[in-house]
Design an enzyme around this catalytic site. Sequence first.
Site, PDB file in Angstrom:
ATOM      1  N   PHE A  83     117.859 -42.984  87.636  1.00 14.89           N
ATOM      2  CA  PHE A  83     119.324 -43.605  87.823  1.00 14.89           C
ATOM      3  C   PHE A  83     119.573 -45.265  87.275  1.00 14.89           C
ATOM      4  O   PHE A  83     119.046 -45.002  85.968  1.00 14.89           O
ATOM      5  CB  PHE A  83     119.255 -44.352  89.446  1.00 14.89           C
ATOM      6  CG  PHE A  83     118.938 -44.915  90.190  1.00 14.89           C
ATOM      7  CD1 PHE A  83     117.551 -45.687  89.408  1.00 14.89           C
ATOM      8  CD2 PHE A  83     118.771 -44.819  91.798  1.00 14.89           C
ATOM      9  CE1 PHE A  83     116.890 -46.644  89.737  1.00 14.89           C
ATOM     10  CE2 PHE A  83     117.344 -46.083  92.127  1.00 14.89           C
ATOM     11  CZ  PHE A  83     116.451 -46.218  91.435  1.00 14.89           C
ATOM     12  N   GLU A  84     120.636 -45.244  87.437  1.00 13.82           N
ATOM     13  CA  GLU A  84     121.102 -46.876  86.475  1.00 13.82           C
ATOM     14  C   GLU A  84     121.205 -45.415  85.091  1.00 13.82           C
ATOM     15  O   GLU A  84     120.829 -46.035  83.886  1.00 13.82           O
ATOM     16  CB  GLU A  84     120.164 -47.954  86.322  1.00 13.82           C
ATOM     17  CG  GLU A  84     120.031 -48.436  87.699  1.00 13.82           C
ATOM     18  CD  GLU A  84     121.824 -49.089  88.100  1.00 13.82           C
ATOM     19  OE1 GLU A  84     122.748 -49.122  86.977  1.00 13.82           O
ATOM     20  OE2 GLU A  84     122.020 -49.103  89.442  1.00 13.82           O
ATOM     21  N   GLY A  85     121.878 -44.725  84.689  1.00  9.97           N
ATOM     22  CA  GLY A  85     121.999 -43.777  83.514  1.00  9.97           C
ATOM     23  C   GLY A  85     120.962 -43.389  83.362  1.00  9.97           C
ATOM     24  O   GLY A  85     119.526 -44.314  83.464  1.00  9.97           O
TER      25      GLY A  85
END
Length: 272
Positions: A83-85
Amino acid sequence: MYRVAGMVDDRLAEVKKGIPDYYDAYQRGIEDYSIECAVAKVFCSDVLALVVDEVVQIFGGYGYTQEYPAERFYRDERINRIFEGTNEINRMLIPGTLLRRSIKGEIPLQEEVMKAVGRLSAAAGEAPSGPFGGEKALLRNLKDAFLVLSGAAVQRFGPKMKDEQETLIALADVAIGAFAIESAVLRAEKIAASGNASRAELAAAAVKTFAFPAAEAAVSAARRAAFYVGEGNTLQMLLSGIRRATRYDASGLLEAKRKLAAAALESERYPL
Ligand SMILES: Cc1cc2nc3c(=O)[nH]c(=O)nc-3n(C[C@H](O)[C@H](O)[C@H](O)COP(=O)(O)OP(=O)(O)OC[C@H]3O[C@@H](n4cnc5c(N)ncnc54)[C@H](O)[C@@H]3O)c2cc1C
């Protein structure tokens, strides 16, 4: 992470409160450090994965069973690379953003590439004297390798560079390694300047313990990138430039690791 947060804080402190486009200027201030944020995200989540894997290993069979916390750390850690890219997307963003800013004329990348080519074609300079001279020479060589490889990649792929994912990821790994080693050196210099000699000694041991494997990984990524972008004479020039970064002298590596281990055992916590 602290270094990146400090950079962003310093930048945002320049944005004057009360100006009409305050929030746009604030947003642009954050975006100026999108590359550094991507570096920190990828590096920290990769290091966390390595650390938690070691935690499970150190606990042995107990590390694997649900009765002990290591197994939970192991499962929880895994999301950080997604997550978060995802780390793949963030990696591609690092050289991708740099190249985009260069095309827009926001940074003089081509000029820096030419200077790096000049440095790599000249005889290898002496390592800077004083503390962390070896690491500073390594950093200079890694940064030059990154610049020269980026220039060669643009020359080879032109506008299609943004789709060359394997090369972007290899370049990102060189940049991440250099940024992380530099951050370790800067932190150790700060600790040394604070006058606490035993903490400064530990920090120097941490720099050595970290710089050696980080340099090996960055050099391997640089070689991978060289084979992706170069052929013939260009490839030979790239490889010989990268070889300079392999000259990092990690004498005292074993003692440095044992010093850190002894300090962690004695304090029963992260010793820095
Ligand atoms: C526990 C949890 C909490 C979350 N919290 C939030 C939240 O609060 N807010 C929010 O907005 N989202 C949240 N997400 C979503 C999260 O951000 C996405 O899961 C993440 O961005 C990855 O997207 P995806 O799952 O669609 O995977 P995909 O995009 O399908 O990616 C799958 C794999 O393919 C790779 N990949 C994808 N595209 C490319 C490409 N172009 N080139 C190379 N490789 C590629 C990826 O790196 C990855 O390895 C959460 C997810 C989880 C699991």
